[in-house]
Design a protein around this motif. Structure first.
Motif, PDB file in Angstrom:
ATOM      1  N   LYS A  35       0.834  -1.207   0.000  1.00  0.00           N
ATOM      2  CA  LYS A  35       0.000   0.000   0.000  1.00  0.00           C
ATOM      3  C   LYS A  35       0.869   1.257   0.000  1.00  0.00           C
ATOM      4  CE  LYS A  35      -3.805   2.132   2.557  1.00  0.00           C
ATOM      5  NZ  LYS A  35      -4.709   1.995   3.708  1.00  0.00           N
ATOM      6  N   SER A  36       1.926   1.251   0.784  1.00  0.00           N
ATOM      7  CA  SER A  36       2.842   2.395   0.829  1.00  0.00           C
ATOM      8  C   SER A  36       3.584   2.541  -0.489  1.00  0.00           C
ATOM      9  CB  SER A  36       3.850   2.223   1.970  1.00  0.00           C
ATOM     10  OG  SER A  36       3.201   2.240   3.208  1.00  0.00           O
ATOM     11  N   LYS A  37       3.962   1.431  -1.101  1.00  0.00           N
ATOM     12  CA  LYS A  37       4.646   1.472  -2.398  1.00  0.00           C
ATOM     13  C   LYS A  37       3.755   2.101  -3.460  1.00  0.00           C
ATOM     14  CE  LYS A  37       7.565  -2.559  -1.660  1.00  0.00           C
ATOM     15  NZ  LYS A  37       7.917  -3.900  -2.130  1.00  0.00           N
TER      16      LYS A  37
ATOM     17  N   LYS B 166       1.316   4.163  -2.948  1.00  0.00           N
ATOM     18  CA  LYS B 166       1.151   5.579  -2.591  1.00  0.00           C
ATOM     19  C   LYS B 166       2.359   6.389  -3.082  1.00  0.00           C
ATOM     20  CE  LYS B 166       0.123   8.528   1.347  1.00  0.00           C
ATOM     21  NZ  LYS B 166      -0.103   8.606   2.797  1.00  0.00           N
ATOM     22  N   ILE B 167       3.560   5.853  -2.902  1.00  0.00           N
ATOM     23  CA  ILE B 167       4.773   6.526  -3.382  1.00  0.00           C
ATOM     24  C   ILE B 167       4.729   6.642  -4.897  1.00  0.00           C
ATOM     25  CG2 ILE B 167       7.280   6.255  -3.642  1.00  0.00           C
ATOM     26  CD1 ILE B 167       7.211   4.927  -0.799  1.00  0.00           C
ATOM     27  N   LEU B 168       4.362   5.558  -5.569  1.00  0.00           N
ATOM     28  CA  LEU B 168       4.277   5.546  -7.034  1.00  0.00           C
ATOM     29  C   LEU B 168       3.341   6.647  -7.521  1.00  0.00           C
ATOM     30  CD1 LEU B 168       5.142   3.859  -9.598  1.00  0.00           C
ATOM     31  CD2 LEU B 168       3.011   2.613  -9.288  1.00  0.00           C
ATOM     32  N   ARG B 169       2.161   6.722  -6.944  1.00  0.00           N
ATOM     33  CA  ARG B 169       1.181   7.729  -7.348  1.00  0.00           C
ATOM     34  C   ARG B 169       1.671   9.150  -7.043  1.00  0.00           C
ATOM     35  NH1 ARG B 169      -4.243   5.862  -8.230  1.00  0.00           N
ATOM     36  NH2 ARG B 169      -4.263   3.596  -8.234  1.00  0.00           N
ATOM     37  N   SER B 170       2.337   9.322  -5.925  1.00  0.00           N
ATOM     38  CA  SER B 170       2.835  10.635  -5.536  1.00  0.00           C
ATOM     39  C   SER B 170       3.929  11.119  -6.489  1.00  0.00           C
ATOM     40  CB  SER B 170       3.382  10.570  -4.105  1.00  0.00           C
ATOM     41  OG  SER B 170       4.012  11.761  -3.758  1.00  0.00           O
ATOM     42  N   VAL B 171       4.878  10.260  -6.808  1.00  0.00           N
ATOM     43  CA  VAL B 171       5.979  10.633  -7.697  1.00  0.00           C
ATOM     44  C   VAL B 171       5.462  10.962  -9.100  1.00  0.00           C
ATOM     45  CG1 VAL B 171       8.051   9.726  -8.845  1.00  0.00           C
ATOM     46  CG2 VAL B 171       7.747   9.387  -6.385  1.00  0.00           C
ATOM     47  N   PHE B 172       4.434  10.253  -9.552  1.00  0.00           N
ATOM     48  CA  PHE B 172       3.929  10.430 -10.916  1.00  0.00           C
ATOM     49  C   PHE B 172       2.850  11.503 -11.039  1.00  0.00           C
ATOM     50  CE2 PHE B 172       6.193   6.606 -11.792  1.00  0.00           C
ATOM     51  CZ  PHE B 172       6.438   6.636 -13.149  1.00  0.00           C
ATOM     52  N   LYS B 173       2.457  12.130  -9.952  1.00  0.00           N
ATOM     53  CA  LYS B 173       1.328  13.063  -9.968  1.00  0.00           C
ATOM     54  C   LYS B 173       1.500  14.182 -11.007  1.00  0.00           C
ATOM     55  CE  LYS B 173      -1.666  15.693  -6.979  1.00  0.00           C
ATOM     56  NZ  LYS B 173      -2.041  16.014  -5.603  1.00  0.00           N
TER      57      LYS B 173
ATOM     58  N   GLN C 166      -2.273   3.757 -24.442  1.00  0.00           N
ATOM     59  CA  GLN C 166      -0.861   3.716 -24.081  1.00  0.00           C
ATOM     60  C   GLN C 166      -0.802   3.589 -22.562  1.00  0.00           C
ATOM     61  OE1 GLN C 166       0.337   7.533 -25.640  1.00  0.00           O
ATOM     62  NE2 GLN C 166       0.787   6.672 -27.646  1.00  0.00           N
ATOM     63  N   TYR C 167      -0.055   2.605 -22.069  1.00  0.00           N
ATOM     64  CA  TYR C 167      -0.009   2.464 -20.619  1.00  0.00           C
ATOM     65  C   TYR C 167       1.280   1.851 -20.106  1.00  0.00           C
ATOM     66  CZ  TYR C 167      -1.724  -2.425 -21.168  1.00  0.00           C
ATOM     67  OH  TYR C 167      -1.893  -3.742 -21.502  1.00  0.00           O
ATOM     68  N   PHE C 168       1.487   2.075 -18.806  1.00  0.00           N
ATOM     69  CA  PHE C 168       2.580   1.472 -18.062  1.00  0.00           C
ATOM     70  C   PHE C 168       1.951   0.528 -17.054  1.00  0.00           C
ATOM     71  CE2 PHE C 168       4.022   5.660 -19.383  1.00  0.00           C
ATOM     72  CZ  PHE C 168       5.207   5.345 -20.021  1.00  0.00           C
ATOM     73  N   ASP C 169       2.416  -0.691 -17.050  1.00  0.00           N
ATOM     74  CA  ASP C 169       1.915  -1.708 -16.125  1.00  0.00           C
ATOM     75  C   ASP C 169       3.010  -1.969 -15.099  1.00  0.00           C
ATOM     76  OD1 ASP C 169       0.547  -3.729 -14.885  1.00  0.00           O
ATOM     77  OD2 ASP C 169       0.592  -5.105 -16.585  1.00  0.00           O
ATOM     78  N   PHE C 170       2.805  -1.485 -13.875  1.00  0.00           N
ATOM     79  CA  PHE C 170       3.787  -1.640 -12.811  1.00  0.00           C
ATOM     80  C   PHE C 170       3.515  -2.940 -12.047  1.00  0.00           C
ATOM     81  CE2 PHE C 170       3.411   2.906 -13.579  1.00  0.00           C
ATOM     82  CZ  PHE C 170       4.743   3.280 -13.703  1.00  0.00           C
ATOM     83  N   HIS C 171       4.551  -3.713 -11.839  1.00  0.00           N
ATOM     84  CA  HIS C 171       4.465  -4.958 -11.076  1.00  0.00           C
ATOM     85  C   HIS C 171       5.214  -4.729  -9.765  1.00  0.00           C
ATOM     86  CE1 HIS C 171       3.174  -6.917 -14.819  1.00  0.00           C
ATOM     87  NE2 HIS C 171       4.120  -6.196 -15.391  1.00  0.00           N
ATOM     88  N   ILE C 172       4.441  -4.641  -8.700  1.00  0.00           N
ATOM     89  CA  ILE C 172       5.003  -4.338  -7.388  1.00  0.00           C
ATOM     90  C   ILE C 172       4.989  -5.606  -6.547  1.00  0.00           C
ATOM     91  CG2 ILE C 172       4.710  -2.964  -5.297  1.00  0.00           C
ATOM     92  CD1 ILE C 172       3.202  -0.908  -7.064  1.00  0.00           C
ATOM     93  N   SER C 173       6.171  -6.011  -6.086  1.00  0.00           N
ATOM     94  CA  SER C 173       6.270  -7.184  -5.218  1.00  0.00           C
ATOM     95  C   SER C 173       7.404  -6.944  -4.231  1.00  0.00           C
ATOM     96  CB  SER C 173       6.505  -8.447  -6.054  1.00  0.00           C
ATOM     97  OG  SER C 173       7.693  -8.339  -6.794  1.00  0.00           O
TER      98      SER C 173
END
Length: 160
Positions: free
Chosen positions: A9-11, A13-20, A45-52
């Motif tokens: 969840k924090s990851k 949130k960081i992703l969304r914040s950096v890309f805002k 057109q999209y970016f698919d982020f895989h967070i693990s």
């Protein structure tokens, strides 16, 4: 040294914040938890982020809407780290601090800003998609694609 991983969840949130700021400047928006998308006329057109745990990967993808699919497909895609030069790769493998994770996300954003948008421009119309898909394996801007899928994409692009 004790290692721990940041919660997913924090990851996100960081992703969304950096890309805002990038998102508002380039008409992207997050759909789902880690899919960053924009509609470029009839091509998504999209970016698919895989967070693990200990890992962050992103695919850069185009999907022509005139090619029927049941959902998102990655036939016209490439790993983000293959189109640019990451400075802190592998992404997501950090000491567990949110600051370091944010630096990894910023590194991805730099590649997306410098190379990702150019990549999208190369496949931003049916004509450009035909040109790229018609190239032999190894010379296209995206990974291998089965011949039957290539034929389908080329044929429907010509019809469009």
């Amino acid at each position: 040294m004790m290692r721990y991983d940041i919660e997913s969840k924090s990851k996100r949130k960081i992703l969304r914040s950096v890309f805002k700021e990038f998102n508002s400047e380039n008409s992207f928006k997050f759909v789902r938890t880690s899919l960053l998308l924009r509609d470029n006329y009839d091509i998504i057109q999209y970016f698919d982020f895989h967070i693990s745990p200990g890992r962050l990967i992103a695919d850069i993808v185009v999907q022509p809407l005139y090619v029927p699919n049941d959902g998102f497909c990655v036939e016209l895609s490439e790993r983000l780290n293959r189109i640019g030069s990451p400075t802190c790769f592998p992404w997501g493998k950090c000491n567990g601090s949110e600051e370091e994770y944010a630096e990894h996300v910023k590194d991805m954003l730099n590649i997306i800003s410098s190379e990702g948008l150019k990549w999208f421009d190369k496949v931003s119309s049916p004509e450009k998609i035909i040109y790229e898909v018609s190239k032999p394996n190894g010379t296209r801007i995206f990974g291998p694609c089965p011949p039957v899928v290539r034929s389908k994409i080329i044929g429907l692009s010509y019809l469009y």
